[in-house]
Enzyme design. Sequence first.
Site, PDB file in Angstrom:
ATOM      1  N   LYS A  35       0.834  -1.331   0.193  1.00 41.94           N
ATOM      2  CA  LYS A  35       0.015  -0.322   0.007  1.00 41.94           C
ATOM      3  C   LYS A  35       0.736   0.871   0.154  1.00 41.94           C
ATOM      4  O   LYS A  35       1.968   0.805   0.524  1.00 41.94           O
ATOM      5  CB  LYS A  35      -1.061   0.276   1.339  1.00 41.94           C
ATOM      6  CG  LYS A  35       0.242   0.041   2.118  1.00 41.94           C
ATOM      7  CD  LYS A  35      -1.451  -0.526   3.938  1.00 41.94           C
ATOM      8  CE  LYS A  35       0.386  -0.413   4.681  1.00 41.94           C
ATOM      9  NZ  LYS A  35      -1.349  -0.410   6.486  1.00 41.94           N
ATOM     10  N   ARG A 126     -11.291   0.134  15.131  1.00 42.16           N
ATOM     11  CA  ARG A 126     -11.036   0.873  13.541  1.00 42.16           C
ATOM     12  C   ARG A 126     -11.835   0.030  12.852  1.00 42.16           C
ATOM     13  O   ARG A 126     -12.904  -0.195  12.854  1.00 42.16           O
ATOM     14  CB  ARG A 126      -9.164   0.844  13.833  1.00 42.16           C
ATOM     15  CG  ARG A 126      -8.479   1.740  12.580  1.00 42.16           C
ATOM     16  CD  ARG A 126      -7.236   1.817  12.576  1.00 42.16           C
ATOM     17  NE  ARG A 126      -7.048   0.718  11.774  1.00 42.16           N
ATOM     18  CZ  ARG A 126      -6.241   0.196  11.182  1.00 42.16           C
ATOM     19  NH1 ARG A 126      -4.659   1.367  11.060  1.00 42.16           N
ATOM     20  NH2 ARG A 126      -5.635  -0.416  10.641  1.00 42.16           N
ATOM     21  N   TYR A 255      14.126  31.476   7.689  1.00 44.40           N
ATOM     22  CA  TYR A 255      12.211  31.569   8.023  1.00 44.40           C
ATOM     23  C   TYR A 255      12.974  31.880   8.923  1.00 44.40           C
ATOM     24  O   TYR A 255      12.874  31.092  10.234  1.00 44.40           O
ATOM     25  CB  TYR A 255      11.449  31.172   7.223  1.00 44.40           C
ATOM     26  CG  TYR A 255      10.977  30.529   5.990  1.00 44.40           C
ATOM     27  CD1 TYR A 255      10.500  32.505   5.397  1.00 44.40           C
ATOM     28  CD2 TYR A 255      10.947  30.023   4.596  1.00 44.40           C
ATOM     29  CE1 TYR A 255      10.191  32.083   4.591  1.00 44.40           C
ATOM     30  CE2 TYR A 255      10.883  30.186   3.651  1.00 44.40           C
ATOM     31  CZ  TYR A 255      10.246  32.033   3.413  1.00 44.40           C
ATOM     32  OH  TYR A 255      10.261  31.719   1.764  1.00 44.40           O
ATOM     33  N   MET A 303       9.869  25.182   1.857  1.00 41.75           N
ATOM     34  CA  MET A 303       9.451  24.252   1.013  1.00 41.75           C
ATOM     35  C   MET A 303      10.214  23.235   0.129  1.00 41.75           C
ATOM     36  O   MET A 303      10.411  22.719  -0.176  1.00 41.75           O
ATOM     37  CB  MET A 303       8.203  25.151   0.471  1.00 41.75           C
ATOM     38  CG  MET A 303       7.263  24.290  -0.784  1.00 41.75           C
ATOM     39  SD  MET A 303       6.724  25.319  -1.245  1.00 41.75           S
ATOM     40  CE  MET A 303       5.198  26.542  -0.230  1.00 41.75           C
TER      41      MET A 303
HETATM   42  C1  LIG Z   1      -0.129  -1.701   7.529  1.00 40.86           C
HETATM   43  C2  LIG Z   1      -1.152  -3.081   7.550  1.00 40.86           C
HETATM   44  C3  LIG Z   1      -0.270  -3.879   7.840  1.00 40.86           C
HETATM   45  C4  LIG Z   1       1.650  -4.229   7.444  1.00 40.86           C
HETATM   46  O1  LIG Z   1       1.910  -3.319   8.820  1.00 40.86           O
HETATM   47  P1  LIG Z   1       3.167  -3.463   9.033  1.00 40.86           P
HETATM   48  O2  LIG Z   1       3.902  -3.247  10.381  1.00 40.86           O
HETATM   49  O3  LIG Z   1       3.968  -2.070   7.949  1.00 40.86           O
HETATM   50  O4  LIG Z   1       4.056  -4.838   8.966  1.00 40.86           O
HETATM   51  C5  LIG Z   1      -0.458  -5.099   7.658  1.00 40.86           C
HETATM   52  N1  LIG Z   1      -2.179  -4.858   8.020  1.00 40.86           N
HETATM   53  C6  LIG Z   1      -2.548  -3.977   7.779  1.00 40.86           C
HETATM   54  C7  LIG Z   1      -3.569  -4.140   7.957  1.00 40.86           C
HETATM   55  C8  LIG Z   1      -1.685  -2.849   7.773  1.00 40.86           C
HETATM   56  O5  LIG Z   1      -3.266  -2.134   7.738  1.00 40.86           O
END
Ligand SMILES: *Cc1c(COP(=O)(O)O)cnc(C)c1O
Length: 362
Positions: A35, A126, A255, A303
């Site tokens: 991801k 969550r 800045y 920036m």
């Molecule tokens: C991001 C995520 C992972 C991976 O977690 P890491 O700590 O990067 O290994 C696994 N499962 C879910 C549901 C996630 O959102």
Amino acid sequence: MPRTWLEVSLDRIALNYRQVSRLAGPGVELMPVVKADAYRHGATAVAQTLEHEGASWFAVSNVEEGKALREAGIRARILVMADRLDSDPRAWRDARLTPVIHDLAGISQLAPTLPYHLKIDSGMGRLGTRASASEILAHTRGTSLEGLMTHFASSANFSSEQTEAQHQRFEHIRQSLDSAGIRPRWLHEASTNPLHFGQKHTWRNLVRPGYAIYGFVSRPAGKAPAELLDVAPALTWKATILLVKDIEAGSPVGYGAQFVASRPMRIGILGVGYADGLPHRLGNRGHVIAAGRLVPILGAVSMDVTTVDLTSTPHLNAGDPVTLLGSEGDVSLDARQMARQAGTIAYAILCGISTRVNRIYV
Ligand SMILES: *Cc1c(COP(=O)(O)O)cnc(C)c1O
């Protein structure tokens, strides 16, 4: 030379993957998490590399990320972990993406034959369903429930009971389904931490490592068991010195004049700033590696540019590179160290590197 760029070692990513795979052992498949553009290492290149290493599953967050991998020719299964399910179920099938469903209502929206994974909110609060085992049973009967998963909230905290409580809740639901004859092909609970700290009872037959693939593990809290992985970062972040100049004692820098030279200094202006993902919070507290030495950031990160102290490296010139993340000789800086200096987490440092920063694979 570009003003700032990333160098990603796909060999290192493959080595990290092999190490995690060896640790997981036979009977436990890996679902590398790619991801957020593979935590900015480049989802396409990472997935191609890991598919070559034998990965048969990938996890992404949303449909767009999944489709991009398909368009790049990835053939492995792709699990979409955190998107809405309001699109046509046929779209999932056409793109050969597998959804994670987070509530029981979502199951009835699916085509009855579309395989899905159901996420249990076992206590993280969550994503995932908090429904009882009997409600889950009633809704999943006769559907294509292919996977049952959960995610831990405190898996590096060994003074907390939360991980075990979450595992127990997940196990209770799994057993209820099992005794009714519903046995999902895949069970998955573990991300990097439960692998690294050896919580084998959570590995089931599928694990979801992200962080470890990119060469990181979390620092544990409490009385941690032995740490099992020895992975190394795959990403180097460089920036070019745009200008070198000498300033007199008393000169303000940047800045807000947040830094004022207390002595004559040589400063270097780097072609990287917060628009590239270098945290603004590193102003007056971060470091970079210049000519193999750790040198401080002076004044505010702006920036597009950042000023560093080059007094101790007088031979550096405009056009020379410095290292923001990575190593030169035996001096190194990784995303965890940068995160500590910026008051954030290494995940956010990695994902925060802007798309304006080009990547090269080495
Ligand atoms: C991001 C995520 C992972 C991976 O977690 P890491 O700590 O990067 O290994 C696994 N499962 C879910 C549901 C996630 O959102």
